[in-house]
Enzyme design. Structure first.
Site, PDB file in Angstrom:
ATOM      1  N   SER A 132       0.842  -1.124  -0.164  1.00  0.00           N
ATOM      2  CA  SER A 132       0.037   0.118   0.051  1.00  0.00           C
ATOM      3  C   SER A 132       0.983   1.371  -0.004  1.00  0.00           C
ATOM      4  CB  SER A 132      -0.923   0.065   1.387  1.00  0.00           C
ATOM      5  OG  SER A 132      -1.532   1.453   1.008  1.00  0.00           O
ATOM      6  N   LYS A 186      -4.788  -6.769   3.227  1.00  0.00           N
ATOM      7  CA  LYS A 186      -4.561  -5.500   2.205  1.00  0.00           C
ATOM      8  C   LYS A 186      -6.074  -5.389   1.698  1.00  0.00           C
ATOM      9  CE  LYS A 186      -2.797  -2.539  -0.667  1.00  0.00           C
ATOM     10  NZ  LYS A 186      -3.736  -2.369  -1.444  1.00  0.00           N
ATOM     11  N   HIS A 189      -7.672  -3.462   4.529  1.00  0.00           N
ATOM     12  CA  HIS A 189      -7.190  -2.072   4.532  1.00  0.00           C
ATOM     13  C   HIS A 189      -7.802  -1.344   3.511  1.00  0.00           C
ATOM     14  CE1 HIS A 189      -4.367   0.628   2.466  1.00  0.00           C
ATOM     15  NE2 HIS A 189      -4.023   1.026   3.435  1.00  0.00           N
ATOM     16  N   ASN A 190      -7.841  -1.691   2.274  1.00  0.00           N
ATOM     17  CA  ASN A 190      -8.637  -0.919   1.151  1.00  0.00           C
ATOM     18  C   ASN A 190     -10.015  -0.821   1.450  1.00  0.00           C
ATOM     19  OD1 ASN A 190      -6.240  -1.316  -0.107  1.00  0.00           O
ATOM     20  ND2 ASN A 190      -6.870  -1.870  -2.026  1.00  0.00           N
ATOM     21  N   GLU A 193     -10.212   1.885   3.666  1.00  0.00           N
ATOM     22  CA  GLU A 193      -9.952   3.064   2.799  1.00  0.00           C
ATOM     23  C   GLU A 193     -11.183   3.844   2.125  1.00  0.00           C
ATOM     24  OE1 GLU A 193      -7.812   3.679  -1.412  1.00  0.00           O
ATOM     25  OE2 GLU A 193      -6.267   2.498   0.319  1.00  0.00           O
TER      26      GLU A 193
END
Length: 480
Positions: A132, A186, A189-190, A193
């Site tokens: 990232s 990940k 995480h996105n 986001e």
């Protein structure tokens, strides 16, 4: 090729991310093998940046593999899905037992698990690694989330930790867990986001409509917020975007950009995974659906023509109070988004046996990545103090922060509803908070309804077991 001249790591796929990752590795003193399907990109990288370190370019995949020292470590940076499988299918027969293939793209974690299992049977290590930070992070220091075997991390760990972002002397890289753990984290995480950006968008919309403020004035508000608890990369660049003027028209940049947000799939994957695991990530889901709604231009146009009720402008009567209310509502909603994301990680870790350390995830997200923020230190402290924390919201710091902001949160959601301003992420986050803290929910009625129409049974509060009421008969209760 002499062994001393062999590359320590290779990168195949030299679009922007692969190119910058290769440069980052070379800048840190690693000998980097290069390969791309079209050799022009390889030549371009060496021509423009060959002075940054040692690059060993190859036109063929065979020569690329031969240029690597053993155990070979090959990073693939191509599009997720079939293109990744195609590269692996071509690469794997050229490798030997103990060699490592690393997928640093945004792959679906289920694909990573499948690939890891298949390649393990061939004696190869497969590492799905989240990266990232975008193209700048790839070059200057990203947050790196590698999964895969502990053995593969023995070789990759020192390399990845050296090129990752660093905060307080700690690299933003850690071995997340086996097989698909890295890509799963990940993905979440996105998802966070997505929620973070939607909340920021809603805050901007409220400030513009409520205050009748210009984008540049709102940029100043965000800059001020970035000096406090809301300090983060996304808040920082929000001020930059809002302050930017369009060179062609002289208008605020934000006013000449089409209001249809795209997505590449990670938000959708996050929501689908959460549904499979039974984890309520309402803020992330609403943020994903908000992007979908923005893209339905024909439906939106038809609704605008049908329902002629524009949002109220300048409805805030106390400017300073309104700004502070939006700030507190934004912070509380962000805490919910992160809490839901970390719950999702915990559920995935339990389901797949990954043993993911949530505190370590907060640590490696403090730098390099898109959602880096000041309060990630607080999240790390919360999980360090209580690794099995049932919800981030009940950690003392966050419980106090949310409690302090809840009145502002409610005022903002009410004001938005009255003004006709959509705030799906603010509103759903508040509803989640209220649902979590309410001692008794209407789910009891849902249990009764399901039993009535489908004999699905229900549980009681006063004794164990499953029960069914004979609704079409005498109405008496039997054990289910």
């Amino acid at each position: 090729m002499a062994e001393s001249a062999q590359a320590q790591i290779g990168v195949t796929g030299l679009a922007v991310m692969g190119r910058n990752l290769a440069r980052n590795l070379a800048r840190h003193g690693y000998r980097v093998a290069l390969h791309n399907r079209t050799n022009a990109r390889t030549e371009s990288l060496v021509r423009e940046h060959g002075d940054e370190g040692t690059f060993i370019p190859s036109e063929s995949l065979e020569d690329f593999v031969a240029s690597l020292e053993r155990p070979r470590a090959v990073i693939i940076m191509v599009k997720a899905g079939d293109p990744t499988d195609a590269v692996i299918d071509e690469l794997a027969p050229l490798l030997q037992e103990g060699d490592i293939i690393i997928d640093c793209g945004n792959a679906h974690f289920a694909d990573t698990r499948r690939r890891e299992q298949s390649l393990r049977l061939k004696g190869l290590h497969f590492v799905g690694s989240g990266v990232s930070g975008g193209e700048e992070g790839a070059l200057l220091g990203p947050s790196i989330m590698p999964g895969g075997s502990a053995e593969s991390y023995q070789k990759l760990g020192p390399i990845f930790e050296s090129i990752a972002a660093e905060v307080d002397g700690t690299p933003c890289c850690v071995h997340v867990g086996p097989d698909g753990a890295g890509h799963f984290v990940k993905m979440v995480h996105n998802g966070i986001e997505y929620a973070d950006m939607q909340l920021i968008g809603e805050a901007y919309d409220l400030l513009r409509s409520g205050l009748g403020a210009t984008p540049s004035e709102i940029a100043d508000i965000f800059r001020e917020w970035n000096s406090g608890d809301l300090e983060s990369f996304l808040i920082e660049i929000t001020a930059d975007v809002l302050a930017h003027q369009d060179a062609e028209t002289g208008q605020p940049f934000i006013d000449v950009v089409l209001d249809q947000a795209e997505q590449k799939g990670t938000g959708r994957w996050t929501v689908q995974s959460a549904l499979d695991l039974g984890v309520p990530i309402t803020g992330i889901a609403e943020a994903t659906f908000a992007r979908s709604l923005s893209g339905h231009a024909e439906q939106r146009l038809a609704a605008v023509k049908t329902f002629s009720m524009p949002a109220a402008e300048g409805f805030a009567t106390d400017r300073d109070q309104f700004i502070d209310d939006v700030r507190k509502a934004l912070y509380a909603s962000k805490v919910v988004a992160y809490a839901q994301g970390f719950d999702h990680i915990a559920a995935g870790s339990e389901e797949f046996g990954w043993n993911v350390d949530r505190g370590a995830m907060a640590t490696i997200w403090r730098g390099g990545c898109i959602i880096r923020a000041r309060f990630l230190d607080r999240i790390r402290e919360a999980y360090d103090a209580q690794p099995d924390l049932p919800s981030l919201l009940v950690a003392p710091y966050f419980a106090e922060a949310v409690s302090d902001g809840v009145d502002s949160w409610r005022r903002i959601v009410v004001a938005a509803a009255q003004a006709g301003i959509p705030t799906p992420a603010f509103s759903s986050s508040l509803a989640y908070f209220d649902g979590l803290r309410r001692p008794r929910l209407p789910a009891a009625l849902i249990q009764g309804l399901r039993d009535n129409f489908g004999a699905h049974t229900y549980q009681r509060v006063d004794k164990p077991g499953a029960y069914h009421t004979l609704w079409a008969g005498a109405g008496n209760e039997i054990e289910g």
